[in-house]
Write an enzyme that holds these catalytic residues in place. Structure first.
Site, short mmCIF file in Angstrom:
data_model
loop_
_atom_site.label_atom_id
_atom_site.label_comp_id
_atom_site.label_asym_id
_atom_site.label_seq_id
_atom_site.Cartn_x
_atom_site.Cartn_y
_atom_site.Cartn_z
N HIS A 102 -9.25 -4.68 9.76
CA HIS A 102 -9.84 -3.61 7.94
C HIS A 102 -9.75 -5.46 7.01
O HIS A 102 -10.31 -4.77 6.04
CB HIS A 102 -7.96 -3.62 7.45
CG HIS A 102 -8.05 -1.84 7.69
ND1 HIS A 102 -8.92 -1.50 7.20
CD2 HIS A 102 -6.66 -1.67 8.18
CE1 HIS A 102 -8.26 0.40 7.42
NE2 HIS A 102 -6.94 -0.08 7.99
N GLU A 119 0.62 -0.88 0.42
CA GLU A 119 -0.20 0.18 0.20
C GLU A 119 0.89 1.33 0.28
O GLU A 119 2.04 1.14 0.84
CB GLU A 119 -0.88 -0.15 1.00
CG GLU A 119 -1.86 1.27 0.82
CD GLU A 119 -3.02 1.23 1.93
OE1 GLU A 119 -2.36 0.08 3.30
OE2 GLU A 119 -4.02 1.46 2.30
N GLU A 149 -9.67 3.97 5.58
CA GLU A 149 -9.20 4.00 6.86
C GLU A 149 -10.36 5.32 8.08
O GLU A 149 -9.97 4.63 9.39
CB GLU A 149 -8.02 5.44 6.69
CG GLU A 149 -7.12 4.38 5.89
CD GLU A 149 -6.49 3.06 6.53
OE1 GLU A 149 -6.88 2.65 7.72
OE2 GLU A 149 -6.06 2.48 5.76
N ALA A 174 1.34 -0.19 11.16
CA ALA A 174 1.25 -1.73 10.51
C ALA A 174 -0.14 -1.86 9.15
O ALA A 174 -0.18 -0.58 8.39
CB ALA A 174 0.47 -2.25 11.50
N MET A 175 0.05 -2.88 8.46
CA MET A 175 -0.54 -3.04 7.44
C MET A 175 -1.66 -3.84 7.32
O MET A 175 -1.12 -5.27 7.91
CB MET A 175 0.26 -3.12 6.68
CG MET A 175 0.01 -3.54 4.73
SD MET A 175 -0.68 -1.88 4.28
CE MET A 175 -1.85 -2.43 3.01
N GLU A 176 -2.79 -3.89 6.80
CA GLU A 176 -3.95 -4.61 6.92
C GLU A 176 -3.79 -6.06 5.87
O GLU A 176 -5.17 -6.27 5.48
CB GLU A 176 -5.00 -4.12 7.49
CG GLU A 176 -5.47 -3.78 6.04
CD GLU A 176 -5.36 -2.46 5.33
OE1 GLU A 176 -3.99 -1.76 6.30
OE2 GLU A 176 -5.29 -2.08 4.65
N ASN A 177 -2.41 -5.98 5.50
CA ASN A 177 -2.78 -6.99 4.00
C ASN A 177 -3.06 -8.52 4.05
O ASN A 177 -3.14 -9.20 5.85
CB ASN A 177 -0.93 -8.08 3.90
CG ASN A 177 0.03 -6.66 3.47
OD1 ASN A 177 -0.22 -5.92 2.86
ND2 ASN A 177 0.88 -6.67 4.40
N HIS A 235 -7.07 -2.41 15.10
CA HIS A 235 -7.20 -1.30 13.29
C HIS A 235 -7.47 -2.56 12.17
O HIS A 235 -7.86 -3.31 11.77
CB HIS A 235 -6.49 -0.53 13.69
CG HIS A 235 -6.06 0.47 12.20
ND1 HIS A 235 -7.64 1.32 12.39
CD2 HIS A 235 -5.68 -0.13 11.09
CE1 HIS A 235 -7.18 2.20 11.31
NE2 HIS A 235 -5.87 1.40 10.78
N GLU A 236 -6.17 -3.42 12.20
CA GLU A 236 -5.56 -4.15 11.20
C GLU A 236 -6.14 -5.65 11.03
O GLU A 236 -6.74 -5.26 9.65
CB GLU A 236 -4.15 -4.64 11.20
CG GLU A 236 -3.17 -3.88 11.72
CD GLU A 236 -3.05 -2.37 10.68
OE1 GLU A 236 -3.34 -2.75 9.56
OE2 GLU A 236 -2.87 -1.28 11.00
N1 0A1 Z 1 -3.02 0.83 6.01
C1 0A1 Z 1 -2.78 1.24 6.56
C2 0A1 Z 1 -1.52 2.18 6.88
C3 0A1 Z 1 0.43 1.78 5.81
C4 0A1 Z 1 -0.11 2.72 4.88
C5 0A1 Z 1 0.85 2.74 4.26
C6 0A1 Z 1 1.58 2.12 4.42
O1 0A1 Z 1 3.07 2.60 3.51
C7 0A1 Z 1 2.49 3.61 2.55
C8 0A1 Z 1 2.00 1.18 5.12
C9 0A1 Z 1 0.53 1.38 6.23
C10 0A1 Z 1 -2.96 0.95 8.27
O2 0A1 Z 1 -4.12 1.75 8.16
O3 0A1 Z 1 -2.89 -0.10 8.99
ZN ZN Z 2 -6.05 1.57 8.26
#
Ligand code: 0A1
Ligand code: ZN
Length: 854
Positions: free
Chosen positions: A298, A126, A317, A259-262, A294-295
Site C-alpha cells: 500500500h 481509515e 484495495e 491491519a492498516m497501512e498508515n 499487502h500493507e
Molecule cells: N486498508 C486496510 C483495511 C482497513 C480498512 C478499514 C479499517 O477500519 C475501518 C481498518 C483497516 C487494508 O486494506 O489492509
Molecule cells: Zn488494503
C-alpha cells in the site's frame, strides 16, 4: 455513544455529488497530551483558499469531540457546531487554523479514532476515524504533511514518518510525504521492538521494527522476514522502493480489521503479525506473510497514490490485493494460491454479488463507507485487475503501471485515471471493460460445443442476472482462457485467451483430428459462473490430464459438487467412479501434496448450498450436512487400507519450518488424519496430539478428535496449556463451534458466550465465537432457528460497543432468501428485531435495511 439517530432517515452519499474541497491544506501540526479519559489534541493547520474553488464553505468534519477553543491567525473565533462537524467564517487568504479538543480514548470501544487497547494508545483512521481525533477535512483527496508532538509518560510514542526529536515525556515526528488523514497514526504504550534493517536498491538503509507487548518478542521473526521479502519483491517486480528512513509495524490486540497501512507506521491486528511454530498454524503463517506484504505494498498503491473519494476504494484495495496475490504466488505455489483464492472468492464474494448486499466494485452510493470494505471491493477488485493484465499482456501491464506511478504519484485518483493509463499505454479502448467497475452481479457464461470435419466450435453466451425490476445488463469483456486436449490426454491447443465481448459469440479451432476435450476458464481467468453440460467421466478425465493445474483441481471440485448435489437431491450413494479417482490421486506420491490435499478437501457445505441455489433448488442444510458426513465416511472406508501408510508417508519429520512445501505435506497429512480418525476411534489423532511440537499438528489432531466427539480430554488440556495466549484461545473457542453437530451448535456457542474469557470488547474473540457459529452451515441454519436467534442477540448487544464489527457480521444473514419459507421467516424476524433496536448504529442500520429490502 453512537453517531446520529439513525432510525431517522440516514444520509446517503453519492459518487455523482463529488466536489473538491475549497482549500489547500499546506501543513498540519498536531500536539497530543495523552491521558486515558481526557486526551487533549491541539491542531495547527494552514489553509489556503483555492482560487478556482466551486464551493468555499469552510466545513471541518468532527465527531465525538469536545471543542475547547478555536483560533484563526491567533485570534479566538466562534465556530458553529453543525451535524458531523463545524463551520466557521474564514479569511479569503491563507490562514492558520488552531483548535483544541478533548477526547476520551479509554471509552472508545468502537476502535475508531484514538482508542486504548490493553493500556496502549492506538489509532485507526481509515476510513473516517480522523474526525474523532480532531476537526479536519477528513476526506482522502485532502493531502498534507503532518508534524506530530506526543506528550505523555508512555515508554514508546510513535507516529508517521521519521522521528525528529524526543525527551522525557515527549516525542516528535515528521512525515514529509503529503497524505490524507486516514493514513495518520499514533501509538503509545509499553512496547518492545524486534528490530531489523533493509537496504533499498538505491542503497538507502531503512530501519525496521515490529513493536509488540512485552512477552510477544519471540513471535516477530517471521513477520520481519516477510517484511524484508515484500520490500525486495516490490523493487524487483514493480521497481518500487521504500521512501522513509524508518518502517514501523505495531501489533495490537483489539482491532476491527486485519491491519492498516498508515504511512511508515502500519498497525496490525496481533493475529495478523504474531507468529511462532508453537502457536500458529501453517495457514496463519501464510496469511501473516500475505498481510504484511499487502500493507507494505500500500505504500505505493494507496499511500503515494491514494483515492480521490471512498467510492474509489477498489482503486487501492483491488490493486493491492492483486499485488499481494502475485507476491504469495511467487513466494509459495502459484496454482495453490490461485485455487485458494478462487475458493475464497466463491465462498465470500459470489454470495455477496448474488444477494441483497450486491454492489459494484466501485459503488455509487453508501450510507456508511465502513460497510464497503467487502469481498467485492477487495477480491473482485483484484480479479478485475487480473483480467486487465490477461487482456493487455504482461509487458503492457507493467508499462501501464509504470505510467500510473509516473503520472499520478502524490495524487488522489479515480478509476478513470487508472483505466486511462492502460488506454494510453496500450492504445486499447477500455470503455466496455469499465462495466466491470460499475455493474454488480456475477456473469454466467453458458458454453456449448460442436465438432465436424476437424473443426471444433465453442459458443459462449453471457448474461448477468439483474436485480428484480432492473433491465438486462450489457455484455462485458470476459477473457476466457481455453486449451484443448485430445482424448488420449495430450494437449492439442495450448492456452489461448478468447475475448468475449458480445452476448453470444463463437470461436473455431481448425485442423483437429478428433473431437477435443476443452479445458475452459483456465486459471479462473474471469470471475464468472461457467455453465456447461458435461459428464462426470469428462471431469474425471480433466482431473487426471489437464495441463492447467487450476482446471485440474476445478474438474475434481466440479465432480465433487455433482456427486454431493446428487446425494442431496436424489439420495444417491457417493459415486464410485469419483471415489476411485480420488483414491488414485491421493495414493499417487508423484503428485504435489498440497494439490492432493486440496483435491481431498471437499467443497464446503455452504458451497453446496450456493450451487443448489444457482441451479434453482432450495438448499436443505441438514441434508447437505448428512451428505457431507456420508461422503466423508464412505471415502474413509474406501481408503481404509491405504490410510496408515499415507499417514506415515505424509508426516513431516524434523523441526517445523513454515514453508510452502512443509505446509502442503502437513495439509495432506491433516486430511488423512481426519479420515483415519473416523475409523480408528481417534487413536492416531490422540498420539499426534500428545507428541505434536507445533500448532499445525496439534490443532489438526484436536480438530479431528473433536469432530469425532473424542476430543474432550484434549480440549481441556489445550485450554490449560494455552489459556493465557489470546490468539490460541480464539482457535479454542472457534473450534468447539465449528466441530459441533447441527443440533448442538447454537447451544455450544451460547455456552461459550458465558465463558469468562469471552468478551464483546475484543473483535477477535467475538468473531471467533459468532463467526464460527455463522460458519457452521448446518448448525447456524438449524431448523430450530436457535442459531439465528443467538447471532441476532449478540449483534444487538455488540452494536453499542462496536458498530463496525456488528455491521460486518450481520452479513451472515445475507443469503437468507435462498432458504425455505420457514427459515426465511425466522431470519426476517431476527433482522427486524435488530432494526427495531433503539439507538442502532448507522453501520448496522444500513446493512440490515439493505438485507431486508431484498
Ligand atoms: N486498508 C486496510 C483495511 C482497513 C480498512 C478499514 C479499517 O477500519 C475501518 C481498518 C483497516 C487494508 O486494506 O489492509
Ligand atoms: Zn488494503
Amino acid at each position: 455513544m453512537n453517531d446520529a439517530a439513525p432510525n431517522a432517515a440516514p444520509q446517503t452519499f453519492y459518487l455523482k455529488d463529488y466536489k473538491p474541497f475549497g482549500y489547500e491544506v499546506e501543513s498540519v501540526k498536531l500536539t497530543f497530551q495523552l491521558s486515558p479519559n481526557a486526551t487533549k489534541v491541539h491542531s495547527a493547520i494552514r489553509f489556503t483558499p483555492k482560487a478556482d474553488a466551486e464551493d468555499n464553505r469552510f466545513f471541518l468534519h468532527g465527531e465525538q469531540l469536545s471543542l475547547i477553543s478555536a483560533k484563526i491567525d491567533g485570534t479566538p473565533v466562534t465556530a458553529r457546531l453543525v451535524d458531523g462537524g463545524l463551520e466557521c467564517d474564514v479569511p479569503r487568504t491563507s490562514f492558520l487554523w488552531e483548535a483544541e479538543v478533548e477526547i476520551d480514548p479509554a471509552a472508545n470501544t468502537a476502535l475508531e479514532g484514538l482508542y486504548m487497547s490493553n493500556g496502549m494508545y492506538c489509532t485507526q483512521c481509515e476510513a473516517e476515524g480522523f474526525r474523532k481525533i480532531t476537526y479536519y477535512p477528513d476526506r482522502p483527496d485532502v493531502m498534507s504533511t503532518f508534524t506530530v508532538r506526543i506528550e505523555g509518560d508512555e515508554p514508546v510514542m510513535l507516529s508517521n514518518g521519521n522521528p525528529t526529536g524526543a525527551g522525557e515525556g515527549w516525542a516528535e515526528w515528521h512525515d514529509p510525504w503529503p497524505k490524507p488523514a486516514y493514513l495518520f497514526a499514533l501509538v503509545a504504550g509499553d512496547l518492545v521492538n524486534h528490530p531489523g534493517s533493509f537496504t533499498t536498491k538505491s542503497g538507502k538503509d531503512v530501519e525496521l521494527n515490529i513493536w509488540v507487548r512485552p512477552g510477544d518478542e519471540g513471535k516477530c521473526a517471521f513477520g520481519m522476514e516477510a517484511l524484508k521479502k515484500s520490500m525486495k519483491w516490490d523493487e524487483d517486480v514493480y521497481g518500487l522502493e521504500y521512501d522513509l528512513d524508518l518502517f514501523n509495524i505495531v501489533a495490537v490486540d483489539d482491532f476491527n480489521m486485519g491491519a492498516m497501512e498508515n504511512k511508515g507506521l502500519n498497525i496490525f491486528n496481533s493475529s495478523c503479525v504474531l507468529a511462532s511454530p508453537e502457536t500458529s498454524t501453517d495457514a496463519n503463517f501464510e496469511r501473516i506473510e500475505a498481510i504484511i506484504a499487502h500493507e507494505y505494498f500500500h505504500n505505493w498503491t494507496g499511500n503515494r497514490i491514494t483515492c480521490r473519494d471512498w467510492f474509489q476504494l477498489c482503486l487501492k484495495e483491488g490493486l493491492t490485493v492483486f499485488r499481494d496475490a502475485q507476491f504469495t504466488a511467487d513466494m509459495r505455489s502459484e496454482p495453490v494460491k490461485r485455487i485458494e483464492d478462487v475458493i475464497a472468492l466463491r465462498a465470500r464474494q459470489f454470495p455477496e454479488d448474488g444477494g441483497p448486499l450486491a454492489h459494484p466494485p466501485r459503488p455509487e452510493e453508501f450510507q456508511e463507507i465502513n460497510n464497503f470494505y467487502t469481498a467485492t471491493v477487495y477480491e473482485k477488485g483484484a480479479e478485475v485487475i487480473g483480467m486487465l493484465k490477461r487482456l493487455v499482456g504482461d509487458d503492457n501491464y507493467y508499462k501501464a503501471l509504470n505510467l500510473y506511478f509516473e503520472r499520478h504519484d502524490g495524487q488522489a485518483c479515480t478509476i478513470e485515471d487508472w483505466l486511462k493509463v492502460f488506454e494510453d499505454a496500450t492504445g486499447r479502448d477500455l470503455n466496455q471493460f469499465k462495466l466491470w467497475y460499475s455493474q454488480a452481479g456475477t456473469p454466467r457464461v453458458k458454453v456449448s460445443e460442436e465438432y465436424a470435419d476437424g473443426t471444433y466450435t465453442l459458443t459462449f453466451e453471457q448474461s448477468t442476472p439483474p436485480p428484480p425490476g432492473q433491465p438486462e445488463k450489457a455484455p462485458r469483456v470476459i477473457p476466457m482462457a481455453v486449451g484443448l486436449l485430445s482424448p488420449n490426454g495430450d494437449e492439442v491447443r495450448a492456452t489461448e485467451v478468447l475475448e468475449l465481448t458480445e452476448a453470444k459469440q463463437s470461436f473455431t479451432f481448425e485442423g483437429l483430428a478428433s473431437k477435443p476435450v476443452p479445458s475452459i476458464l483456465r486459471e479462473f481467468s474471469a470471475p464468472v459462473i461457467l455453465e456447461r453440460e458435461t459428464t462426470n467421466s469428462e471431469r474425471a478425465f480433466l482431473l487426471a490430464h489437464d495441463t492447467d493445474p487450476f482446471n485440474r483441481w476445478e474438474a475434481g471440485n466440479a465432480l465433487a459438487k455433482e456427486v454431493r448435489v446428487a446425494m442431496v437431491l436424489d439420495g444417491a450413494a457417493p459415486d464410485a467412479a469419483y471415489l476411485d479417482a480420488l483414491e488414485k490421486l491421493v495414493r499417487d506420491d508423484e503428485q504435489d501434496p498440497a494439490f492432493r490435499a486440496l483435491v481431498l478437501s471437499p467443497p464446503s457445505q455452504s458451497d453446496i448450498a450456493q450451487t443448489l441455489h444457482e441451479r434453482g433448488h432450495t438448499p436443505d442444510p441438514q441434508k447437505i450436512y448428512d451428505a457431507a458426513e456420508t461422503f466423508t465416511q464412505t471415502l474413509a472406508q474406501q481408503l481404509e487400507t491405504s490410510l496408515p501408510r499415507l499417514y506415515a508417508a505424509t508426516t513431516v519429520e524434523g523441526p517445523y519450518v513454515p514453508d510452502a512445501d512443509g505446509a502442503g505435506k502437513r495439509a495432506l497429512n491433516g486430511r488423512i488424519l481426519s479420515l483415519l480418525t473416523r475409523l480408528d476411534g481417534g487413536e492416531q489423532a490422540a498420539r499426534q496430539y500428545a507428541s505434536a511440537d507445533n500448532m499445525t499438528q496439534q490443532y489438526a489432531a484436536l480438530a479431528a478428535l473433536m469432530k469425532a466427539e473424542k476430543g474432550e480430554a484434549q480440549s481441556k488440556a489445550f485450554f490449560e496449556q494455552w489459556q493465557d495466549d489470546r490468539l490460541v484461545m480464539d482457535k479454542w473457542f472457534a473450534l468447539q463451534i465449528a466441530c459441533a453437530a447441527p443440533e448442538t451448535t447454537a447451544a455450544t456457542a451460547k455456552e461459550l458466550t458465558q465463558h469468562p474469557l469471552f468478551s464483546m470488547k475484543n473483535p477477535n474473540r467475538f468473531r471467533a465465537v459468532m463467526g464460527a457459529l455463522a460458519g457452521n452451515h448446518a448448525g447456524f441454519h438449524h431448523a430450530s432457528g436457535a442459531g439465528y436467534q443467538l447471532l441476532a442477540e449478540n449483534l444487538i448487544a455488540l452494536d453499542s460497543v462496536n458498530p463496525q464489527t456488528t455491521a460486518r457480521m450481520c452479513a451472515a444473514f445475507q443469503t437468507w432468501k435462498r432458504y425455505d419459507s420457514k427459515r426465511q421467516a425466522q431470519i426476517q424476524a431476527e433482522l427486524e428485531r435488530i432494526l427495531a433496536t433503539s439507538d442502532l448504529s448507522r453501520d448496522t442500520h444500513e446493512m440490515v435495511s439493505r438485507m431486508l429490502s431484498a
